[in-house]
Design a protein around this motif. Structure first.
Motif, mmCIF file in Angstrom:
data_model
loop_
_atom_site.group_PDB
_atom_site.id
_atom_site.type_symbol
_atom_site.label_atom_id
_atom_site.label_comp_id
_atom_site.label_asym_id
_atom_site.label_seq_id
_atom_site.Cartn_x
_atom_site.Cartn_y
_atom_site.Cartn_z
ATOM 1 N N CYS A 286 27.278 -37.865 -25.512
ATOM 2 C CA CYS A 286 26.935 -36.635 -24.731
ATOM 3 C C CYS A 286 27.241 -36.481 -23.750
ATOM 4 O O CYS A 286 27.024 -37.545 -22.402
ATOM 5 N N GLU B 52 25.793 -35.508 -20.730
ATOM 6 C CA GLU B 52 23.992 -35.068 -19.937
ATOM 7 C C GLU B 52 23.704 -33.628 -19.459
ATOM 8 O O GLU B 52 25.048 -33.453 -17.951
ATOM 9 N N HIS B 53 23.142 -32.616 -19.753
ATOM 10 C CA HIS B 53 22.728 -31.728 -18.822
ATOM 11 C C HIS B 53 23.999 -30.598 -18.826
ATOM 12 O O HIS B 53 24.149 -29.410 -18.199
ATOM 13 N N LEU C 188 25.315 -28.210 -21.552
ATOM 14 C CA LEU C 188 23.903 -27.748 -22.935
ATOM 15 C C LEU C 188 25.032 -26.040 -23.740
ATOM 16 O O LEU C 188 24.366 -25.785 -24.869
ATOM 17 N N SER D 99 25.441 -33.263 -28.916
ATOM 18 C CA SER D 99 26.327 -34.599 -29.423
ATOM 19 C C SER D 99 27.305 -34.718 -29.891
ATOM 20 O O SER D 99 27.573 -34.165 -31.068
ATOM 21 N N GLY E 234 24.413 -23.650 -15.184
ATOM 22 C CA GLY E 234 22.512 -23.732 -14.764
ATOM 23 C C GLY E 234 21.635 -24.910 -16.356
ATOM 24 O O GLY E 234 20.649 -25.297 -15.188
ATOM 25 N N ALA E 235 21.769 -25.652 -16.595
ATOM 26 C CA ALA E 235 21.731 -26.346 -17.525
ATOM 27 C C ALA E 235 22.997 -27.831 -18.196
ATOM 28 O O ALA E 235 22.773 -27.733 -19.067
ATOM 29 N N THR F 236 16.130 -30.061 -28.042
ATOM 30 C CA THR F 236 16.189 -30.502 -25.956
ATOM 31 C C THR F 236 14.355 -30.850 -26.608
ATOM 32 O O THR F 236 13.751 -31.044 -26.539
ATOM 33 N N THR G 215 16.620 -28.639 -20.799
ATOM 34 C CA THR G 215 17.891 -29.157 -19.559
ATOM 35 C C THR G 215 18.493 -29.816 -20.137
ATOM 36 O O THR G 215 19.773 -30.576 -20.291
ATOM 37 N N ALA G 216 17.953 -31.026 -20.747
ATOM 38 C CA ALA G 216 18.007 -32.458 -21.807
ATOM 39 C C ALA G 216 18.096 -32.578 -23.274
ATOM 40 O O ALA G 216 17.339 -32.149 -24.123
ATOM 41 N N LEU G 217 19.043 -32.859 -24.333
ATOM 42 C CA LEU G 217 19.238 -32.555 -24.966
ATOM 43 C C LEU G 217 18.089 -34.164 -25.256
ATOM 44 O O LEU G 217 18.142 -34.722 -24.925
#
Lengths: 116, 506
Positions: free
Chosen positions: A29, A31-32, A34, A39, A115-116, B411, B417-419
């Motif tokens: 994964c 992170e952030h 998306l 994953s 942005g995410a 999320t 913003t986090a899985l």
């Protein structure tokens, strides 16, 4: 209670490492990031070095993200089994203690184009 | 010559008694426990099955009469739909993705529910609920059949419908509803009743059917609308049966409450995960939209469900544990799931697409707090990739949830913003989950869920061994025809060409 049943009941897991012909599953994964909806799952040999795995197997799949060019695995913040972890990129997955179905998470502070 | 009889026809009350309650008997040469072996192991205590109140008092002869009448009307309209080129009267062939997903993922659930209720029609000791469950079993099979027949006319003209039965068994996204029904079918009779009769039929069914059927009406799909009307009166009966059953359990013994509450918690969350698919159809697959997923949940979920739980509060029942997580997910879940369906659309037997500018304007209006902030930038980037000739395809397969089996696209409830990543170890093996809800469900019955056949890990085991082409053959997916982007698909070209012949002199 392991299960509600009329008599003793033991289940057999369907995804044990023995079913993968010497390979194992590893989840990764970023992170952030998306753009990737989940994953990622990989089926690889545990003797492979972590560096080879990341550069040759994982990285090509991350190219769709605009941050991928700036991505440096060695500077990322890593987590394994939910705790901070320092990977050895020259050692094998097995020697890094990466188990079957292990989830590796890496965080790249500062890389955040979408942005995410 | 007819025999002369003294008695007039039976009155309704007498007929109900003879055709329902009087069909049962006290066991003599076997014990009741031997005849009904599955009613005690779940821990539900029932002291008097006679206290069961039949909400409808419907007898089998009346049931057959009503259903036969509905069948006649239904098939007359389905014939008319076929003869009048109903397949050309839809708003756009893009709409068909919702239908394909429905027939692959949801209609087989009706059939599974039919199997489950047939079992309950045998396993409950009370005659009243047994007869009601037998009727529902027949209803559910009828719903599966009528849905499949409604869509079979589209199958003559469009791709992606032909292998729905294989898809049900083998497709990765169908494992979400399939695992839901398999979980219910392998539970005891009371849990099945809470799972399907209560949580699915009562709490969630309006969210499933009302938006879907109005979506069909808005998009000119008369076949599906007709199926919806034909099923509607059955659904009212099913909802009442589910509610009656839960009240019966709670009134029979106070010890039943914690068991029932645990099942409500579990099956609300499992059902909510299925609704992610329905919400995604509503927000992304309908060319002409009825309402957003969020709006539907506000009316049918928060509104109706909230009232229901207020009503049940007098028994000590509270809202499902993950209710708040569900509410927090409303502004995100359909965007997150649809992004997944798009990037894995090489493996879907329906088409996906990049939302148009108009679609995105609608989405940002309906989701003012989240769409522009989180999801528009991703779609704008994906649009750029496509324009550059390098469309985004995620060939990295997804990590699946051990319980609900979706590709963990959601999320954290408090951080979009986090899985949401959850993992547990059980007997030396690692397991992953999409949410706190699914992780809790796993730990309640780990021996059950460790046996899950998860499509992605299975793909890398023999006999497929990671061969995507072999996998496509196995699931009945025609590469380049059934899957991928709607833009440029055969369905899109055919629809345009056929419509042109109907509306011009070409």
């Amino acid at each position: 209670m392991a299960v509600a049943s009329t008599k003793p009941y033991i289940g057999a897991p369907r995804d044990t490492v023995a079913n993968f012909n010497g390979k194992q599953l590893v989840y990764v994964c970023w992170e952030h990031h998306l753009l990737f909806a989940s994953s990622l799952m990989f089926c690889v040999e545990p003797e492979m070095t972590l560096g080879d795995f990341l550069h040759h197997t994982v990285r090509p799949l991350l190219e769709a993200d605009p941050d991928s060019a700036a991505l440096d695995f060695t500077r990322a913040e890593w987590q394994k089994a939910k705790i901070a972890w320092t990977p050895d990129f020259n050692a094998s997955l097995a020697a890094n203690g990466i188990r079957h179905k292990e989830l590796l998470r890496f965080h790249t502070p500062g890389l955040n184009s979408l942005g995410a | 010559m007819d025999m002369k009889t003294d008695k007039k026809k039976l009155g309704l009350k007498e007929k109900y008694k003879l055709l329902t309650r009087d069909l049962g008997w006290e066991t003599t040469y076997h014990t009741a426990d031997e005849v009904f072996p599955y009613v005690k192991y779940e821990g539900i205590k029932v002291h008097d099955w006679g206290k069961w109140e039949d909400p409808f008092r419907l007898t089998m002869d009346a049931y057959w009469k009503y259903q036969a009448e509905k069948e006649r009307k239904y098939y007359a309209i389905i014939d008319a739909h076929a003869q009048n080129n109903g397949h050309l009267h839809i708003t756009d062939a893009r709409y068909l993705s919702a239908l394909k997903l429905f027939v692959q993922a949801i209609s087989p659930g009706e059939y599974a529910a039919g199997k489950g209720f047939a079992r309950l029609g045998r396993e409950f000791p009370g005659v009243g609920p047994r007869v009601a469950c037998q009727m529902q079993a027949i209803d559910e099979i009828r719903h599966a059949q009528t849905q499949i027949h409604a869509m079979s006319n589209y199958n003559k003209f469009y791709n992606g419908f032909h292998a729905f039965a294989d898809a049900r068994d083998r497709m990765w996204y169908c494992s979400l509803p399939r695992s839901f029904f398999d979980d219910a079918l392998s539970a005891g009779p009371f849990e099945f009743m809470i799972a399907i009769g209560f949580s699915f039929e009562y709490v969630l069914t309006n969210l499933l059917f009302v938006p879907f059927m109005s979506g069909a009406a808005y998009n000119g799909d008369m076949a599906t609308v007709t199926f919806g009307f034909s099923a509607q009166s059955d659904e009212a009966r099913h909802m009442t049966l589910g509610l009656e059953c839960i009240k019966f359990m709670l009134e029979q013994d106070p010890d039943n409450l914690p068991i029932v509450q645990r099942w409500i918690d579990k099956w609300f969350w499992r059902g909510f995960r299925i609704l992610g698919v329905v919400g995604t159809m509503m927000d992304y697959m309908l060319p002409k939209r009825v309402m957003s997923w969020r709006e539907a949940f506000e009316i049918y979920g928060a509104g109706n469900g909230g009232a229901l739980f207020n009503d049940l509060a007098r028994y000590g029942v509270r809202l499902p544990l993950e209710w708040n997580d569900a509410v927090k997910a409303l502004d995100h879940m359909t965007h997150q799931l649809n992004l997944g369906l798009y990037q894995w659309s090489f493996g879907t037997a329906f088409h996906t697409g990049i939302p148009s500018d108009e679609d995105m304007a609608w989405l940002s209006k309906k989701y003012p707090d989240t769409f522009d902030k989180y999801y528009r930038p991703r779609w704008e980037h994906i649009k750029k990739l496509k324009e550059a000739g390098t469309p985004f395809v995620n060939t990295g397969l997804a990590k699946l949830c051990q319980v609900c089996q979706i590709p963990t696209p959601y999320t954290e409830p408090d951080d979009p913003t986090a899985l949401c990543l959850r993992e547990s170890e059980y007997k030396g093996e690692l397991y992953h989950f999409c949410s706190d809800g699914c992780q809790r469900i796993f730990h309640d019955e780990p021996e059950k869920y460790i046996q899950a056949v998860l499509p992605m890990p299975q793909l890398f085991q023999p006999p497929l061994g990671g061969d995507i082409g072999a996998w496509m053959n196995w699931v009945g997916l025609k590469n380049g025809v059934d899957n991928g982007d709607y833009d440029g698909s055969e369905d899109q070209k055919n629809f345009a060409a056929w419509r042109a012949t109907a509306t011009s002199n070409q």
